[in-house]
Design a protein around this motif. Structure first.
Motif, PDB file in Angstrom:
ATOM      1  N   ARG A  88      16.520  -3.184  -5.094  1.00 43.58           N
ATOM      2  CA  ARG A  88      15.193  -3.632  -5.507  1.00 43.58           C
ATOM      3  C   ARG A  88      14.296  -2.402  -5.613  1.00 43.58           C
ATOM      4  O   ARG A  88      14.345  -1.505  -4.767  1.00 43.58           O
ATOM      5  CB  ARG A  88      14.625  -4.624  -4.487  1.00 43.58           C
ATOM      6  CG  ARG A  88      13.297  -5.238  -4.892  1.00 43.58           C
ATOM      7  CD  ARG A  88      12.836  -6.277  -3.895  1.00 43.58           C
ATOM      8  NE  ARG A  88      13.716  -7.456  -3.875  1.00 43.58           N
ATOM      9  CZ  ARG A  88      13.373  -8.637  -3.373  1.00 43.58           C
ATOM     10  NH1 ARG A  88      12.162  -8.796  -2.844  1.00 43.58           N
ATOM     11  NH2 ARG A  88      14.226  -9.642  -3.383  1.00 43.58           N
ATOM     12  N   PHE A  89      13.504  -2.354  -6.677  1.00 44.64           N
ATOM     13  CA  PHE A  89      12.588  -1.230  -6.848  1.00 44.64           C
ATOM     14  C   PHE A  89      11.365  -1.699  -7.625  1.00 44.64           C
ATOM     15  O   PHE A  89      11.366  -2.767  -8.246  1.00 44.64           O
ATOM     16  CB  PHE A  89      13.273  -0.061  -7.573  1.00 44.64           C
ATOM     17  CG  PHE A  89      13.797  -0.396  -8.940  1.00 44.64           C
ATOM     18  CD1 PHE A  89      13.011  -0.200 -10.069  1.00 44.64           C
ATOM     19  CD2 PHE A  89      15.073  -0.904  -9.104  1.00 44.64           C
ATOM     20  CE1 PHE A  89      13.486  -0.503 -11.333  1.00 44.64           C
ATOM     21  CE2 PHE A  89      15.555  -1.218 -10.365  1.00 44.64           C
ATOM     22  CZ  PHE A  89      14.762  -1.014 -11.482  1.00 44.64           C
ATOM     23  N   VAL A  90      10.317  -0.887  -7.566  1.00 43.63           N
ATOM     24  CA  VAL A  90       9.074  -1.176  -8.269  1.00 43.63           C
ATOM     25  C   VAL A  90       8.781  -0.020  -9.217  1.00 43.63           C
ATOM     26  O   VAL A  90       8.831   1.150  -8.814  1.00 43.63           O
ATOM     27  CB  VAL A  90       7.896  -1.372  -7.289  1.00 43.63           C
ATOM     28  CG1 VAL A  90       6.593  -1.615  -8.056  1.00 43.63           C
ATOM     29  CG2 VAL A  90       8.170  -2.536  -6.346  1.00 43.63           C
ATOM     30  N   SER A  91       8.513  -0.343 -10.468  1.00 47.07           N
ATOM     31  CA  SER A  91       8.086   0.657 -11.445  1.00 47.07           C
ATOM     32  C   SER A  91       6.561   0.609 -11.531  1.00 47.07           C
ATOM     33  O   SER A  91       5.987  -0.412 -11.939  1.00 47.07           O
ATOM     34  CB  SER A  91       8.708   0.366 -12.815  1.00 47.07           C
ATOM     35  OG  SER A  91       8.220   1.273 -13.784  1.00 47.07           O
ATOM     36  N   VAL A  92       5.919   1.696 -11.122  1.00 48.45           N
ATOM     37  CA  VAL A  92       4.454   1.742 -11.046  1.00 48.45           C
ATOM     38  C   VAL A  92       3.920   2.675 -12.132  1.00 48.45           C
ATOM     39  O   VAL A  92       4.323   3.840 -12.221  1.00 48.45           O
ATOM     40  CB  VAL A  92       3.993   2.245  -9.662  1.00 48.45           C
ATOM     41  CG1 VAL A  92       2.468   2.162  -9.561  1.00 48.45           C
ATOM     42  CG2 VAL A  92       4.646   1.435  -8.554  1.00 48.45           C
ATOM     43  N   ASN A  93       3.032   2.158 -12.956  1.00 46.72           N
ATOM     44  CA  ASN A  93       2.368   2.976 -13.980  1.00 46.72           C
ATOM     45  C   ASN A  93       1.070   3.519 -13.406  1.00 46.72           C
ATOM     46  O   ASN A  93       0.196   2.757 -12.964  1.00 46.72           O
ATOM     47  CB  ASN A  93       2.082   2.130 -15.227  1.00 46.72           C
ATOM     48  CG  ASN A  93       3.361   1.692 -15.921  1.00 46.72           C
ATOM     49  OD1 ASN A  93       4.274   2.485 -16.097  1.00 46.72           O
ATOM     50  ND2 ASN A  93       3.421   0.427 -16.308  1.00 46.72           N
ATOM     51  N   VAL A  94       0.964   4.839 -13.412  1.00 44.44           N
ATOM     52  CA  VAL A  94      -0.187   5.517 -12.818  1.00 44.44           C
ATOM     53  C   VAL A  94      -0.838   6.389 -13.885  1.00 44.44           C
ATOM     54  O   VAL A  94      -0.149   6.958 -14.745  1.00 44.44           O
ATOM     55  CB  VAL A  94       0.257   6.407 -11.632  1.00 44.44           C
ATOM     56  CG1 VAL A  94      -0.928   7.099 -10.999  1.00 44.44           C
ATOM     57  CG2 VAL A  94       0.994   5.566 -10.600  1.00 44.44           C
ATOM     58  N   GLU A  95      -2.151   6.509 -13.850  1.00 49.02           N
ATOM     59  CA  GLU A  95      -2.843   7.428 -14.746  1.00 49.02           C
ATOM     60  C   GLU A  95      -3.930   8.168 -13.977  1.00 49.02           C
ATOM     61  O   GLU A  95      -4.456   7.678 -12.967  1.00 49.02           O
ATOM     62  CB  GLU A  95      -3.433   6.713 -15.955  1.00 49.02           C
ATOM     63  CG  GLU A  95      -4.580   5.783 -15.672  1.00 49.02           C
ATOM     64  CD  GLU A  95      -5.164   5.176 -16.940  1.00 49.02           C
ATOM     65  OE1 GLU A  95      -6.356   4.800 -16.913  1.00 49.02           O
ATOM     66  OE2 GLU A  95      -4.443   5.072 -17.963  1.00 49.02           O
ATOM     67  N   ALA A  96      -4.240   9.363 -14.457  1.00 42.59           N
ATOM     68  CA  ALA A  96      -5.282  10.180 -13.843  1.00 42.59           C
ATOM     69  C   ALA A  96      -5.985  10.949 -14.938  1.00 42.59           C
ATOM     70  O   ALA A  96      -5.388  11.266 -15.986  1.00 42.59           O
ATOM     71  CB  ALA A  96      -4.684  11.137 -12.824  1.00 42.59           C
ATOM     72  N   GLN A  97      -7.244  11.253 -14.717  1.00 41.25           N
ATOM     73  CA  GLN A  97      -8.050  11.964 -15.704  1.00 41.25           C
ATOM     74  C   GLN A  97      -8.502  13.294 -15.146  1.00 41.25           C
ATOM     75  O   GLN A  97      -8.999  13.381 -14.021  1.00 41.25           O
ATOM     76  CB  GLN A  97      -9.263  11.130 -16.120  1.00 41.25           C
ATOM     77  CG  GLN A  97     -10.068  11.768 -17.256  1.00 41.25           C
ATOM     78  CD  GLN A  97     -11.083  10.814 -17.846  1.00 41.25           C
ATOM     79  OE1 GLN A  97     -11.113   9.639 -17.489  1.00 41.25           O
ATOM     80  NE2 GLN A  97     -11.902  11.309 -18.770  1.00 41.25           N
ATOM     81  N   PRO A 120       0.812  -1.228   0.000  1.00 44.79           N
ATOM     82  CA  PRO A 120       0.000   0.000   0.000  1.00 44.79           C
ATOM     83  C   PRO A 120       0.840   1.269   0.000  1.00 44.79           C
ATOM     84  O   PRO A 120       0.493   2.259  -0.655  1.00 44.79           O
ATOM     85  CB  PRO A 120      -0.827  -0.138   1.284  1.00 44.79           C
ATOM     86  CG  PRO A 120      -0.905  -1.609   1.523  1.00 44.79           C
ATOM     87  CD  PRO A 120       0.413  -2.154   1.071  1.00 44.79           C
ATOM     88  N   GLY A 121       1.972   1.249   0.711  1.00 50.55           N
ATOM     89  CA  GLY A 121       2.824   2.434   0.742  1.00 50.55           C
ATOM     90  C   GLY A 121       3.398   2.767  -0.614  1.00 50.55           C
ATOM     91  O   GLY A 121       3.548   3.933  -0.976  1.00 50.55           O
ATOM     92  N   VAL A 122       3.723   1.748  -1.395  1.00 51.03           N
ATOM     93  CA  VAL A 122       4.239   1.968  -2.748  1.00 51.03           C
ATOM     94  C   VAL A 122       3.152   2.572  -3.632  1.00 51.03           C
ATOM     95  O   VAL A 122       3.399   3.508  -4.405  1.00 51.03           O
ATOM     96  CB  VAL A 122       4.751   0.644  -3.349  1.00 51.03           C
ATOM     97  CG1 VAL A 122       5.170   0.832  -4.801  1.00 51.03           C
ATOM     98  CG2 VAL A 122       5.922   0.111  -2.532  1.00 51.03           C
ATOM     99  N   ALA A 123       1.933   2.067  -3.517  1.00 47.66           N
ATOM    100  CA  ALA A 123       0.821   2.596  -4.315  1.00 47.66           C
ATOM    101  C   ALA A 123       0.536   4.049  -3.950  1.00 47.66           C
ATOM    102  O   ALA A 123       0.323   4.885  -4.831  1.00 47.66           O
ATOM    103  CB  ALA A 123      -0.431   1.732  -4.097  1.00 47.66           C
ATOM    104  N   VAL A 145      12.369  -0.187  -2.884  1.00 49.02           N
ATOM    105  CA  VAL A 145      11.725  -0.979  -1.840  1.00 49.02           C
ATOM    106  C   VAL A 145      12.770  -1.882  -1.197  1.00 49.02           C
ATOM    107  O   VAL A 145      13.857  -2.098  -1.741  1.00 49.02           O
ATOM    108  CB  VAL A 145      10.569  -1.834  -2.411  1.00 49.02           C
ATOM    109  CG1 VAL A 145       9.468  -0.948  -2.970  1.00 49.02           C
ATOM    110  CG2 VAL A 145      11.074  -2.796  -3.485  1.00 49.02           C
ATOM    111  N   ASN A 146      12.405  -2.422  -0.012  1.00 48.21           N
ATOM    112  CA  ASN A 146      13.278  -3.400   0.630  1.00 48.21           C
ATOM    113  C   ASN A 146      12.914  -4.803   0.168  1.00 48.21           C
ATOM    114  O   ASN A 146      12.089  -4.980  -0.726  1.00 48.21           O
ATOM    115  CB  ASN A 146      13.210  -3.262   2.152  1.00 48.21           C
ATOM    116  CG  ASN A 146      11.790  -3.462   2.683  1.00 48.21           C
ATOM    117  OD1 ASN A 146      10.930  -4.069   2.037  1.00 48.21           O
ATOM    118  ND2 ASN A 146      11.529  -2.965   3.877  1.00 48.21           N
ATOM    119  N   ARG A 147      13.514  -5.807   0.790  1.00 48.09           N
ATOM    120  CA  ARG A 147      13.262  -7.179   0.355  1.00 48.09           C
ATOM    121  C   ARG A 147      11.813  -7.606   0.567  1.00 48.09           C
ATOM    122  O   ARG A 147      11.330  -8.542  -0.076  1.00 48.09           O
ATOM    123  CB  ARG A 147      14.200  -8.137   1.097  1.00 48.09           C
ATOM    124  CG  ARG A 147      15.666  -7.987   0.705  1.00 48.09           C
ATOM    125  CD  ARG A 147      16.531  -8.949   1.502  1.00 48.09           C
ATOM    126  NE  ARG A 147      17.938  -8.804   1.188  1.00 48.09           N
ATOM    127  CZ  ARG A 147      18.565  -9.422   0.195  1.00 48.09           C
ATOM    128  NH1 ARG A 147      17.896 -10.245  -0.590  1.00 48.09           N
ATOM    129  NH2 ARG A 147      19.855  -9.232  -0.026  1.00 48.09           N
TER     130      ARG A 147
END
Length: 252
Positions: free
Chosen positions: A95-104, A61-64, A118-120
């Motif tokens: 380690r990392f997360v690539s998050v695709n976000v969109e907004a209108q 949730p923190g990543v989102a 991010v951590n493990r």
């Protein structure tokens, strides 16, 4: 074996290349140790060319929240995510997360890709990057090797030794001065890269200029600068920086 006179320039360059490779390997392993020991809070990438990525079925949730907050709009939402690991010789160093976000907003749909370290466990972290310190560590290691031990791994491989002009031990202070002349541009460049974000906040024009400069142009300018430095420091029988520090590089 008795000293056989001053070393030729090709031996010096070959020894420097070996030292560079040896240090990069050692520093890359150290980055793995730092990452593992601090659960991802300290990172210092040196030579990790492999990112192993795969689609993430779920993210913390923190990543989102961090990703959604990066794009304006009340309707911002996560579209997809990719989890990546940075590896060196199969060992994880990041380690990392690539998050695709969109907004209108009205009829306009905006999108963004947000990278979140991010951590493990996949929880977001704000890592402290120590990569900028490696050029300084390299200079210090070279100074200890040449001034205290009489050589470095590269010089040992090429049968070279660094001595004072009178044949004795060079000493740490003079070896440090010698290496700062030779490799000081590495330290200055690393410090500049580390300072750019702070300069950008103080003077936005700095970052705008940096984005306009292409990597190829920087490579050409850097290569010409190194060539000029080599020509300026060349000399016979020893380079100028050896004369300045009363040092000699000899074959053994």
């Amino acid at each position: 074996m008795a000293e056989a006179g001053s070393a030729k320039i090709w031996r010096r360059l070959a020894a420097a290349a070996v030292d560079g490779v040896f240090f990069v390997l050692a520093a890359s392993l150290m980055s793995v140790v730092l990452y593992s020991a601090t659960d991802g809070r300290f990172r210092a990438y040196v030579f990790q060319p492999i990112d192993r990525c795969e689609a993430a079925a779920s993210i913390a949730p923190g990543v989102a929240r961090a990703a959604v907050s990066a794009i304006p709009g009340a309707t911002a939402r996560v579209v997809s995510a990719t989890a990546c690991r940075r590896l060196f010789l199969g060992l994880e160093s990041g380690r990392f997360v690539s998050v695709n976000v969109e907004a209108q907003q009205g009829e306009t749909v905006m999108g963004a890709a947000v990278l979140q370290p991010v951590n493990r466990k996949g929880e977001p972290v704000r890592p402290l990057s120590l990569g900028w310190a490696y050029p300084l560590a390299f200079v210090l290691c070279m100074a200890v090797g040449e001034g205290v031990l009489g050589g470095t791994p590269g010089k040992a491989a090429l049968a070279l030794r660094v001595v004072a002009a009178n044949g004795g031990r060079l000493g740490f202070a003079r070896a440090l001065a010698r290496n700062l002349v030779v490799y000081g541009w590495l330290v200055a460049g690393a410090l500049l890269v580390a300072a750019l974000p702070h300069l950008g906040r103080a003077a936005p024009g700095v970052m705008a200029f940096a984005r306009e400069v292409r990597l190829a142009e920087l490579t050409v300018v850097g290569g010409l600068a190194l060539l000029a430095l080599a020509l300026l420091l060349a000399g016979r029988p020893d380079p100028a920086y050896d004369r300045w520090t009363s040092a000699r590089v000899v074959r053994v």
